[in-house]
Design a protein around this motif. Structure first.
Motif: not given
Length: 434
Positions: A316-323, A395-402
């Protein structure tokens, strides 16, 4: 460039969550995936791809490795979401304004940047349910581009507009549909348009009375474009999170694993909390994994072992540093457009990333020479939530948010980097090939 062109076509075609699932389903069928039904017992074979749809707006696709069931080790799950902030039409939406205009009674769906919706060409799209041969059948439907608009107020009528204005969604943000007809009621205008669209898109012969119900949204009908001096940016409606859906789709269609079942999970309703039966906090993922296990005739002991050796990438998308607003970002962890995929952390566990799951992602990136960046909120600014921790509750599994770095998240028209989508596809393919 071909990948970016295909992404832009996908973004333009996926005008709602229902259309996004249809686009994914179309690609899966072209690749030979077999459609399953949750109401039936699944018969599954190694070396084949399958998918299942829930409530027209969420989809799970999976590939079974061509090996003995006893050699399967677990699940590799890539998750994203199909919905984006928009205006949802209420029942009987037509409203006469000032005696001459027909506007639409709508409400917010998700956390919207309201001013970004003003003075844009908008359309109406979603799904309608009709009765056919005694059964309720739903059809994705879209009216023509530029069906409606939300006009701004001229600065001459509000000289303080540039000093900040609070927009009321019930009074200031109602889309203008048309001028009131002189000789007929406007009460059935939308239903009449839907019938014409249905008959044109599906070569049917429906009448207004055939439509039993609908889920309709006002959506930005502007097409995706490349921007920047060197076309280094992509501007589009619904970039969050359909760009991640596209990356996961591309990966599951091409990547193969020798010992893991690759699962591509697209959930609906992330923007409003994921609490529906097709959301990430539902049993959809858990039910699908159970059905896969049953279809392969694996016993509960084997299934428990599979889950223990599984992994979830929540994209799910992330905030880029705003110019222009760099001070809104964390002092150190400041992703930029075209700087690589983003690994997201949160001290309050709004994101599922921990030391172990981050190490897995970093190891993959290092092996594939994929650049990555770190995102954390400023400690005095609350961030959003996403799919990872909600899916893990089921579902309990290892997870990373990217995710992909982007600007103007939840705007009617968002901005991302053209290089980053390629990086995410490469990461997803490497993850599925593990």
């Amino acid at each position: 460039m071909k990948t970016i062109e295909e992404l832009m076509h996908f973004l333009d075609s996926s005008i709602t969550c229902y259309h996004a699932v249809c686009e994914v389903e179309k690609r899966l069928l072209e690749a030979g995936f077999i459609k399953l039904n949750e109401k039936n017992v699944w018969e599954i074979e190694g070396g084949c791809g399958y998918y299942v749809v829930r409530n027209d707006s969420s989809i799970m696709a999976f590939c079974v490795p061509n090996c003995d069931v006893s050699d399967i080790k677990g699940f590799h799950i890539f998750a994203a979401h199909s919905d984006s902030p928009a205006f949802k039409l209420k029942e009987y939406p037509e409203m006469t304004k000032e005696g001459v205009y027909v506007s639409l009674n709508t409400e917010k769906y998700g956390g919207m940047i309201l001013p970004s919706w003003l003075d844009r060409p908008l359309t109406i799209a979603g799904r309608v349910c009709v009765e056919e041969d005694g059964e309720i059948v739903s059809y994705p439907v879209k009216l023509k581009d530029n069906t409606c608009l939300i006009p701004n107020l001229a600065i001459h009528l509000n000289r303080d507009m540039n000093n900040g204005i609070a927009l009321n969604p019930q009074t200031d943000m109602l889309p203008l549909l048309m001028m009131r007809p002189e000789s007929e009621s406007e009460a059935e205008a939308i239903k009449s348009m839907l019938v014409d669209a249905l008959n044109g898109q599906y070569r049917k012969h429906f009448v207004a009375e055939d439509i039993l119900s609908s889920d309709l949204f006002v959506q930005n009908s502007q097409k995706a474009v490349l921007a920047g001096a060197s076309d280094e940016f992509i501007m589009s409606a619904r970039f969050d999170d359909l760009a991640c859906v596209f990356a996961g789709m591309e990966a599951v269609l091409s990547a193969q694993s020798n010992h893991y079942i690759n699962v591509f999970a697209v959930f609906d309703n992330e923007e409003v909390g994921s609490l529906t039966r097709q959301g990430a906090d539902s049993t959809f993922l858990r039910d699908t994994l159970d059905n896969i296990s049953d279809g392969l005739r694996a016993d509960q002991r084997a299934f428990r072992i599979w889950k223990a050796d599984s992994f979830l990438l929540s994209a799910d998308n992330a905030h880029a540093c705003h110019p222009n607003q760099g001070a809104k970002s964390d002092p150190v962890n400041r992703p930029i457009l075209n700087g690589g995929i983003v690994l997201k952390y949160h001290g309050g566990q709004k994101y599922a990333t921990d030391a172990y799951s981050a190490a897995v992602v970093k190891k993959l990136c290092k092996a594939q020479n994929i650049p990555y960046q770190i995102y954390t909120n400023r400690s005095d600014i609350a961030g959003g939530s996403t799919l990872g921790n909600l899916s893990m509750a089921q579902v309990s599994v290892p997870a990373a948010d990217i995710g992909l770095p982007q600007l103007a998240m939840h705007s009617a028209y968002e901005t991302g980097g053209t290089k980053d989508i390629v990086f995410l596809i490469e990461l997803a393919k490497a993850f599925y090939a593990m």
